[in-house]
Design a protein around this motif. Structure first.
Motif, mmCIF file in Angstrom:
data_model
loop_
_atom_site.group_PDB
_atom_site.id
_atom_site.type_symbol
_atom_site.label_atom_id
_atom_site.label_comp_id
_atom_site.label_asym_id
_atom_site.label_seq_id
_atom_site.Cartn_x
_atom_site.Cartn_y
_atom_site.Cartn_z
ATOM 1 N N PRO A 40 0.810 -1.230 0.000
ATOM 2 C CA PRO A 40 0.000 0.000 0.000
ATOM 3 C C PRO A 40 0.839 1.274 0.000
ATOM 4 N N GLN A 122 1.818 -9.726 -2.041
ATOM 5 C CA GLN A 122 2.256 -8.350 -2.288
ATOM 6 C C GLN A 122 2.152 -7.979 -3.758
ATOM 7 N N ILE A 125 -1.524 -7.267 -4.606
ATOM 8 C CA ILE A 125 -1.929 -5.934 -4.145
ATOM 9 C C ILE A 125 -1.352 -4.859 -5.061
#
Length: 265
Positions: A40, A122, A125
């Protein structure tokens, strides 16, 4: 140097090491939170430096190159930083367990398995989030996005194996900082963008994960075919086929995974 023990792969040791590794990750709340926030935070940075329509016109196509470069560099950094301390920090325990009969192959593969699962999440995302930030070309919508996700995973996983390799040949986490910094600088300088490579530098770039990752993304999004009527938009870094890129990354994974010996102090 420890003598190599000739024993068959021990699946029980593998399961125990995998379970212990997951427990170590989850038990350290700070590290676990940081691990979850990596992707993020990378996406937040991406949103600040890349514009959504960067693939839409030849005038701003250089920003598309920048976007792909940043994404590949982020993937490489995440994989490398996730793994570069993993053997160093456990060396004393590893030596005792090895003397007690630990299957070193099972230990090594457990690291790859857990790091691979982290890279898988990961990269997913990063893939989904970057699509919300950038309007990527989608020649074949579903296949293009699956290939994009796989490429980010492959780049991240190769970088993680590079980190494990560095960790396995050094004796402490502190001594790994300089090699990791050197590897990261190489990923920036030898990716093929923004610095154009030639001569010896271009030869050395074949050992850089970012170089093959960037070329892969250029192929996936048909970067050189967006405005073929304008020759200046064609970049040499995207001319290699995606299969050659995958082959290069695969060879790097196999070569760096071959080291299974660990030095004592």
């Amino acid at each position: 140097m420890l003598k190599k023990k000739k024993n068959n792969f021990n699946f029980t040791h593998f399961k125990v090491c995998v379970r212990r590794y997951y427990q170590l990750i989850l038990s350290d709340k700070v590290s676990a939170v940081m691990l979850m926030l990596q992707a993020p935070l990378m996406l937040l940075i991406l949103s600040l430096v890349c514009r959504r329509d960067c693939f839409s016109s030849p005038e701003i196509l250089y920003e598309a190159d920048t976007a792909m470069f940043v994404i590949v560099l982020m993937s490489t950094m995440m994989g490398l930083l996730n793994a570069y301390r993993e053997v160093c920090k456990e060396r004393e325990v590893l030596l005792r367990e090895y003397d007690a009969g630990l299957d070193i192959t099972a230990y090594f593969l457990s690291k790859l398995f857990v790091l691979g699962s982290v890279c898988l999440i990961q990269s997913l995302i990063l893939s989904i989030g970057s699509n919300l930030i950038i309007d990527f070309p989608n020649p074949h919508p579903i296949f293009t996005q699956l290939l994009y996700w796989f490429t980010l995973f492959f780049v991240m996983f190769t970088a993680a194996i590079t980190g494990l390799f560095i960790s396995s040949i050094l004796k402490s986490s502190d001594s790994a900082v300089l090699p990791v910094l050197l590897v990261l600088i190489m990923q920036v300088v030898m990716a093929g963008y923004p610095i154009e490579l030639s001569g010896l530098l271009k030869t050395f770039s074949i050992f850089c994960v970012s170089r093959w990752g960037l070329t892969s993304l250029g192929n996936i999004f048909n970067r050189n075919e967006l405005f073929p009527e304008l020759p200046l938009t064609i970049k040499d870094i995207y001319t290699d086929s995606i299969w050659l890129c995958y082959l290069a990354l695969f060879i790097m994974c196999i070569t760096l995974s071959f080291r299974k010996k660990y030095k004592s102090k």
